[in-house]
Design an enzyme around this catalytic site. Structure first.
Site, mmCIF file in Angstrom:
data_model
loop_
_atom_site.group_PDB
_atom_site.id
_atom_site.type_symbol
_atom_site.label_atom_id
_atom_site.label_comp_id
_atom_site.label_asym_id
_atom_site.label_seq_id
_atom_site.Cartn_x
_atom_site.Cartn_y
_atom_site.Cartn_z
ATOM 1 N N GLY A 100 -108.610 -33.065 -80.285
ATOM 2 C CA GLY A 100 -108.659 -32.139 -81.424
ATOM 3 C C GLY A 100 -110.061 -31.905 -81.934
ATOM 4 O O GLY A 100 -111.022 -32.532 -81.493
ATOM 5 N N ARG A 103 -115.111 -32.697 -84.900
ATOM 6 C CA ARG A 103 -116.293 -32.358 -85.715
ATOM 7 C C ARG A 103 -116.512 -30.853 -85.706
ATOM 8 O O ARG A 103 -117.634 -30.367 -85.808
ATOM 9 C CB ARG A 103 -117.520 -33.076 -85.212
ATOM 10 N N LYS A 122 -119.765 -26.581 -86.495
ATOM 11 C CA LYS A 122 -119.728 -27.831 -85.734
ATOM 12 C C LYS A 122 -120.670 -28.807 -86.437
ATOM 13 O O LYS A 122 -121.863 -28.518 -86.602
ATOM 14 C CB LYS A 122 -120.188 -27.561 -84.295
ATOM 15 N N GLY A 135 -117.548 -36.958 -87.527
ATOM 16 C CA GLY A 135 -117.421 -35.514 -87.738
ATOM 17 C C GLY A 135 -118.746 -34.793 -87.905
ATOM 18 O O GLY A 135 -118.778 -33.600 -88.229
ATOM 19 N N ARG A 192 -120.712 -21.380 -84.839
ATOM 20 C CA ARG A 192 -120.507 -20.715 -83.557
ATOM 21 C C ARG A 192 -119.361 -19.714 -83.620
ATOM 22 O O ARG A 192 -118.492 -19.793 -84.496
ATOM 23 C CB ARG A 192 -120.361 -21.733 -82.425
ATOM 24 N N ASP A 269 -110.308 -30.482 -72.284
ATOM 25 C CA ASP A 269 -110.482 -30.048 -73.672
ATOM 26 C C ASP A 269 -111.759 -29.221 -73.822
ATOM 27 O O ASP A 269 -112.015 -28.666 -74.887
ATOM 28 C CB ASP A 269 -110.520 -31.252 -74.621
ATOM 29 N N ASN A 270 -112.552 -29.150 -72.759
ATOM 30 C CA ASN A 270 -113.780 -28.354 -72.813
ATOM 31 C C ASN A 270 -113.686 -27.124 -71.931
ATOM 32 O O ASN A 270 -114.701 -26.558 -71.544
ATOM 33 C CB ASN A 270 -114.987 -29.206 -72.401
HETATM 34 P P1 AMP Z 1 -116.780 -33.646 -76.598
HETATM 35 O O1 AMP Z 1 -117.212 -34.706 -75.652
HETATM 36 O O2 AMP Z 1 -117.893 -33.142 -77.472
HETATM 37 O O3 AMP Z 1 -116.052 -32.530 -75.953
HETATM 38 O O4 AMP Z 1 -115.775 -34.356 -77.602
HETATM 39 C C1 AMP Z 1 -114.556 -34.929 -77.221
HETATM 40 C C2 AMP Z 1 -113.727 -35.181 -78.445
HETATM 41 O O5 AMP Z 1 -114.400 -36.079 -79.333
HETATM 42 C C3 AMP Z 1 -113.399 -33.944 -79.265
HETATM 43 O O6 AMP Z 1 -112.126 -34.108 -79.786
HETATM 44 C C4 AMP Z 1 -114.441 -33.983 -80.354
HETATM 45 O O7 AMP Z 1 -114.052 -33.287 -81.489
HETATM 46 C C5 AMP Z 1 -114.574 -35.492 -80.603
HETATM 47 N N1 AMP Z 1 -115.891 -35.849 -81.154
HETATM 48 C C6 AMP Z 1 -117.070 -35.868 -80.512
HETATM 49 N N2 AMP Z 1 -118.069 -36.234 -81.341
HETATM 50 C C7 AMP Z 1 -117.516 -36.435 -82.556
HETATM 51 C C8 AMP Z 1 -118.020 -36.820 -83.836
HETATM 52 N N3 AMP Z 1 -119.315 -37.056 -84.048
HETATM 53 N N4 AMP Z 1 -117.130 -36.922 -84.830
HETATM 54 C C9 AMP Z 1 -115.817 -36.692 -84.647
HETATM 55 N N5 AMP Z 1 -115.296 -36.340 -83.477
HETATM 56 C C10 AMP Z 1 -116.119 -36.196 -82.434
HETATM 57 MG MG MG Z 2 -115.343 -30.863 -76.627
#
Ligand code: AMP
Ligand code: MG
Length: 524
Positions: A100, A103, A122, A135, A192, A269-270
């Site tokens: 989800g 952040r 973000k 977050g 964004r 998720d990306n």
């Molecule tokens: P990402 O690797 O950026 O695609 O993140 C994978 C998951 O981790 C997603 O659900 C992001 O929202 C969550 N996430 C990454 N960094 C943070 C953060 N600093 N605070 C909260 N959630 C995060």
């Molecule tokens: Mg992501």
């Protein structure tokens, strides 16, 4: 600032009934309402005038307090209800459950000039999906996302866009290399923009939980809003939807391979349901051409997301999406057929794209060998991908293939260690270049026409990893001149821009092993 608000996602889809903001599993809901954290002392570092214009935000608006409030979460637009989306994902090949928007916070959807845009922050604080994290986002990763989103757009690669990057005024604790050296860093927020930020993972989470009612609502919404020519509600409609997602994803990947972009974290998720490059984390650009290269230190061991593996991973991710949509279709053959077509489509489109990079307009059977020969030769010694393809447009059909020196000369600046080249490598290059010159003799267009066509597909300027790091180092010191300079440079990546020639160069040696220039972690 006058914006035309037109929310649909949070109006048409089921909301989380719990409106308190604490980390948890959220069921039977596509999103949760959240309020962005008001920044302590926000400062706008850079805004994209072109993205602002897409939304109906004027140049004058960019300097206003209203704009700063909007893009940093300090003020919430009247009649809007910000929210974080619920999604899951396969991370590095394994099902990770609920992820989800941890952040990211969607502020609202806007309509301007007949187009619909979702605006998202973000780094604006905790949401129910933040799990154990904070977050927040730091300056380095926020600048990297802002710059790269726009650079990709101007390279004509489908991507989410970035409106602005700002400092929050607070500090954030990060262990940049995950090696026990946590430190405080400047907090930042990116605003964004995309038609939608829905990912493969938004569908997977409901299928994994057996929440088919919510899955259907989300799928029908996505089709109606973004694939309106498809009739939802029937097996044929859902198949047509999957087929189009596969086709858009394929187009995106072909563009990545064309410009030498490595996403770094192709988890499901990306992956955008609209085929947009999304979530700029530890991405990088090939310098020395190497299909095994990945910028992501977290992936160092298996290199799952290496440059040369991106097409296969995209297909693997589509397989997961097919699983998520299976209940609408109820038989695997037609889904498998689309997945197989992805494979054959990739080979056809890759060949077409590489012909374009080589300036070949005719289709000749031996082109496949010419291309695979080039891929091998490029790896014999470290050869800069961007420089090589740009320099290649100097070749012509009339060159004397026996004059070895003249034949090797135009590309010599692309080698990282030109003086150490062994004879067998030079001989391999001679052979390939001779083959290329013979091949050019079969073409009917003029050298000038070919050069123009090649320079429209082989960028002269890309966001090399060290450039992004230089911009970050300056911005950390409070200087955004370089941010502006690089942003402007990357708006015209195919133009000669002779006054900016210093950026048409190999990665400097100091950057070879410097953190941020050659390797990055997921920490952001
Ligand atoms: P990402 O690797 O950026 O695609 O993140 C994978 C998951 O981790 C997603 O659900 C992001 O929202 C969550 N996430 C990454 N960094 C943070 C953060 N600093 N605070 C909260 N959630 C995060
Ligand atoms: Mg992501």
């Amino acid at each position: 600032m006058r914006l035309h608000i037109k929310d649909t996602f949070n109006k048409e889809l089921p909301a989380d009934k719990d409106t308190t903001n604490y980390p948890r599993q959220v069921h039977h809901a596509c999103f949760s309402y959240v309020t962005p954290k008001a920044p302590e002392n926000p400062l706008l570092l850079h805004a994209s005038e072109e993205v602002a214009e897409l939304l109906g935000i004027t140049k004058e608006d960019l300097a206003s307090e209203d704009f700063l409030g909007l893009v940093t979460g300090g003020s919430i637009l009247k009649d809007t209800q910000p929210y974080a989306m619920c999604y899951g994902g396969h991370q590095f090949g394994n099902w990770a459950g609920q992820l989800g928007d941890g952040r990211a916070i969607n502020l609202t959807e806007l309509e301007h000039n007949g187009k619909r845009w979702a605006l998202q922050l973000k780094g604006s604080g905790l949401t129910p999906y933040s799990r154990t994290a904070d977050g927040l986002a730091v300056l380095r990763s926020s600048i990297r996302e802002h710059l790269c989103s726009e650079a990709m757009h101007y390279l004509e690669v489908p991507t989410t866009r970035s409106l602005s990057v700002s400092l929050s005024g607070s500090e954030v604790m990060r262990d940049m290399l995950y090696n026990g050296n946590a430190a405080m860093e400047k907090g930042a927020i990116v605003a964004r923009v995309a038609p939608s930020f829905i990912r493969f993972g938004n569908f997977e989470i409901f299928a994994s939980r057996g929440e088919f009612d919510t899955l259907k609502k989300l799928t029908d919404y996505t089709i109606k809003a973004f694939y309106p020519h498809i009739e939802s509600g029937t097996k044929e409609g859902y198949l047509a939807f999957f087929k189009e997602v596969a086709s858009k994803t394929l187009d995106m990947i072909i563009h990545w391979q064309r410009v030498g972009f490595v996403h770094g974290v192709m988890n499901t998720d990306n992956l955008s349901i609209l085929g947009l490059t999304i979530d700029y984390g530890p991405y990088g650009w090939l310098e020395g051409y190497d299909p095994n290269w990945t910028p992501n230190t977290t992936d160092r061991q298996f290199r799952r997301y290496r440059f040369g593996n991106q097409p296969q991973i995209a297909q693997w991710n589509l397989y997961q999406l097919a699983n998520a949509l299976f209940s609408f279709i109820d038989e695997s053959e037609p889904l498998q057929e689309i997945l197989d077509q992805f494979n054959t489509g990739f080979h056809t489109k890759y060949l077409e794209m590489m012909r374009g990079k080589l300036g070949l307009q005719k289709e000749v059977g031996a082109d496949r060998d010419l291309i695979s020969g080039l891929e091998k030769t490029l790896q014999l010694t470290e050869t800069d991908m961007t420089l090589f393809f740009r320099l290649l447009s100097q070749y012509s059909a009339g060159m004397d293939v026996e004059d070895v020196k003249a034949l090797l000369d135009p590309i010599k600046d692309a080698y990282y260690a030109p003086t150490e080249l062994k004879d067998d490598i030079l001989e391999a290059w001679h052979q390939w270049l001779a083959q290329y010159v013979y091949r050019l003799q079969l073409e009917e267009i003029s050298d000038t026409e070919r050069k123009t066509a090649m320079n429209a597909t082989n960028p002269k300027y890309v966001l090399r990893n060290y450039m992004a790091q230089m911009v970050i180092d300056e911005a950390e010191k409070g200087n955004t001149d370089l941010l502006n300079e690089v942003f402007e440079l990357l708006k015209k990546p195919y133009d000669e821009q002779p006054e900016k020639e210093k950026w048409f160069a190999k990665r400097p040696e100091w950057a070879r092993n410097k953190v941020g220039c050659s390797m990055l972690s997921c920490s952001s």
